[in-house]
Every structure is written in structure tokens, then in C-alpha cells.
Design an enzyme around this catalytic site. Structure first.
Site, mmCIF file in Angstrom:
data_model
loop_
_atom_site.group_PDB
_atom_site.id
_atom_site.type_symbol
_atom_site.label_atom_id
_atom_site.label_comp_id
_atom_site.label_asym_id
_atom_site.label_seq_id
_atom_site.Cartn_x
_atom_site.Cartn_y
_atom_site.Cartn_z
ATOM 1 N N LYS A 77 29.344 31.243 20.592
ATOM 2 C CA LYS A 77 30.492 32.167 20.643
ATOM 3 C C LYS A 77 31.126 32.278 19.265
ATOM 4 O O LYS A 77 31.448 33.375 18.791
ATOM 5 C CB LYS A 77 31.528 31.661 21.668
ATOM 6 C CG LYS A 77 31.069 31.802 23.109
ATOM 7 C CD LYS A 77 31.939 31.039 24.099
ATOM 8 C CE LYS A 77 31.321 31.115 25.500
ATOM 9 N NZ LYS A 77 31.984 30.284 26.510
ATOM 10 N N ASP A 103 38.494 35.559 29.217
ATOM 11 C CA ASP A 103 37.530 35.107 30.225
ATOM 12 C C ASP A 103 37.763 35.823 31.565
ATOM 13 O O ASP A 103 36.889 35.812 32.425
ATOM 14 C CB ASP A 103 37.709 33.600 30.476
ATOM 15 C CG ASP A 103 36.600 32.752 29.869
ATOM 16 O OD1 ASP A 103 35.484 33.270 29.706
ATOM 17 O OD2 ASP A 103 36.871 31.575 29.562
ATOM 18 N N GLN A 122 36.790 26.250 27.417
ATOM 19 C CA GLN A 122 35.427 26.058 27.941
ATOM 20 C C GLN A 122 35.479 25.156 29.170
ATOM 21 O O GLN A 122 36.062 24.068 29.147
ATOM 22 C CB GLN A 122 34.531 25.456 26.844
ATOM 23 C CG GLN A 122 33.065 25.354 27.216
ATOM 24 C CD GLN A 122 32.364 26.710 27.412
ATOM 25 O OE1 GLN A 122 32.731 27.697 26.807
ATOM 26 N NE2 GLN A 122 31.383 26.745 28.290
#
Ligand code: GUN
Length: 291
Positions: free
Chosen positions: A53, A120, A97
Site C-alpha cells: 500500500k 477502508d 490494518q
């Protein structure tokens, strides 16, 4: 029939090109999109995703901050980090994460992220918007799946779509997106009885169970579209999906490979969400100036 491969690398590239164009446009207004990634512990898979990422951000001219904590981090430390990033005008996207260690309440952390920075799409406000048909951030993997279907001209309206897996990250939002496009959606999961009877009716199958090779040749009908979301590591270190690829390829009309199918799309959609957040923030600033 031999399935056509759905090339996630190629489609992700087209998405990244669009993101790059928008990053350059924002630069003309003095804005650099910024993504902050919080990584807890040292799970190798999580680290690989996070590094990827970060690298993609940098390639596209975006800012990327990696904030790392040891496995022993407390919930209040993580909440403080999220609050600080919420208030940082140079950060447009915040990604924590997952999974987080046991002592941390994942929901509490996700709920602390400002919905405008929740790239997200996990915050209940964004999840609620997806449910009710509003404009919000859509989780990256399901959004990437929809882009793949679109790219290959696979219509979903009126089709039988079967989603295997009911996670908040993939299964549930994937089903809602398919429903939004007028598919007839069935959710299957670990307690589903007669799974094969259901998958054999499917025109489109989203395999997101996290069980390597669980979808076999006999489980699908001739010509079905198979989207494999599984990323499982084999004893030899190689990646494998939830679909038994060799059995399905001769029978499906389209199939995503693992790796190189859904995976690259997830990161591309994260970049797209982050640039969109920066665009939204610039628009808001401009509107505030004219008031
Ligand atoms: N862990 C596995 N997939 C994801 C994802 O899409 N986002 C975050 N934050 N964590 C994950």
C-alpha cells in the site's frame, strides 16, 4: 468452455492511471493526498500488504505515513493515534490494518476514525450508507470486484449471485453491491446447509471463505463467473485461492487467478478512495472560502 482470465493487474493499472491524473490535478491546487496506515505487531502477511500500500502511494505521488506499534499496544494508545490523524489536515485517509491483537476492541478503533477519512469503508456510517444506497466509502475489495465485473462487461442485473463468506470486509459489502446492481443475492457461510446445491445455481460466485480450494469443479454450473477472493499461503509459500483453479477453469466462463486477480484491485481501490477523500476535502475548503 475454457474460462477467460480476469486480469486484476491490468484493470488495477487503469484505475491507478486515473488516480495519478487526479493526484496531478490536486497538486495544481497545492494538495497532496495523504494516507496513514497503522500497523500493529509483526504478522508477515499484514506487513506485506501494508508495504505494498505504501509503495503504491509513493509511486502515484501520494503521501504515505506508516505508524507502527508493538503487539502489546493498548487500546487507548491506538485511539490517541487515530484522534491525532483525524485532526491532521495532510492526512485524507486512515487505515488500521486488521486483524488487531486480542486486547484491542476492533470496533472501538474503527468507530473512532472520522467517516470522511475512513478509506477502508469500515465505519458504521459508511457501512450504513452502503446499506441504504447513500454516497460513502465502499470497502476496497468488494469495490474492486465490481470494477472487474464491469471491465469484462459482465452484467449482474437479474443474475443469481452467490457470496460465500459473510465478513464485514468482503462478503457482506460484496453482496450489497451486487444487490445494488439488481442481482439476486444469496449469502452462504460456514453453517450453510447444502452449499453445493446453492453454488450450482449461481451465475456469479464470490468465493471469500478463506478456505483454500473449497470451491471445486462439481460445485459450479457450466459458464459460471468465479471471483476468487481467497489469499491462502500453501506450505511451499505460494499463494492459492479459495477456488480449485484447475478444476474450475475448464468449466467457468470467467475466473480470477490468485495471485493477480482481486488482490491488485484492492490496493488500487484504496488509492482511489484516498484521492477521492482529498478531492472532497479540497472542495469543502473552497466552499468554506466562498461562504
Ligand atoms: N486486513 C485484511 N484486509 C484488510 C483491508 O482491506 N483493510 C484493512 N484495514 N485490514 C485488512
Amino acid at each position: 468452455m475454457t474460462a477467460k482470465l480476469m486480469d486484476g493487474k491490468k484493470v488495477a493499472q487503469t484505475i491507478r492511471e486515473d488516480v495519478k491524473r487526479r493526484v496531478d490535478q490536486l497538486a495544481a491546487s497545492g494538495v497532496k493526498p495523504g494516507l496513514a496506515v497503522i500497523l500493529v505487531g509483526d504478522d508477515p502477511a499484514s506487513r506485506t500488504y501494508v508495504n505494498s500500500k505504501k509503495r503504491t502511494c509513493e509511486k502515484l505521488g501520494m503521501r504515505s505515513d506508516l505508524i507502527e506499534y508493538p503487539e502489546t499496544v493498548t487500546e487507548s494508545e491506538l485511539l490517541s493515534a487515530v484522534h491525532r490523524l483525524n485532526g491532521d489536515p495532510g492526512i485524507h485517509g486512515i487505515l488500521v490494518q486488521l486483524p488487531l491483537p486480542r486486547q484491542i476492541d476492533e470496533t472501538a478503533i474503527i468507530n473512532a476514525i472520522r467517516p470522511e477519512k475512513d478509506v477502508d469503508g469500515f465505519h458504521p456510517i459508511n457501512a450504513g450508507r452502503l446499506l441504504t444506497g447513500g454516497e460513502g466509502f465502499i470497502p476496497c475489495t468488494p469495490n474492486g470486484i465490481m470494477k472487474l465485473l464491469e471491465f469484462y462487461g459482465i452484467g449482474v442485473e437479474g443474475k443469481n449471485a452467490v457470496v460465500i463468506g459473510r465478513s464485514n470486509i468482503v462478503g457482506k459489502p460484496a453482496g450489497l453491491l451486487l444487490l445494488r446492481k439488481n442481482a439476486t443475492v444469496t449469502f452462504c457461510h460456514s453453517r450453510t446447509e447444502n452449499l453445493q446445491e446453492i453454488t450450482r445455481q449461481a451465475d456469479i460466485i464470490i468465493a471469500a471463505a478463506g478456505r483454500p480450494g473449497m470451491l471445486r469443479g462439481d460445485d459450479i454450473k457450466e459458464g459460471a463467473v468465479v471471483i476468487d477472493v481467497g489469499i491462502n499461503r500453501k506450505p511451499d509459500g505460494k499463494l492459492t485461492g479459495d477456488a480449485a483453479f484447475d478444476e474450475l477453469e475448464p468449466k467457468a466462463s470467467f475466473i480470477t487467478p490468485v495471485p493477480g486477480g482481486v488482490g491488485p484491485m484492492t490496493i488500487a481501490m484504496l488509492m482511489a478512495n484516498t484521492v477521492r477523500s482529498a478531492e472532497n476535502s479540497l472542495l469543502k475548503d473552497k466552499q468554506a472560502e466562498t461562504m
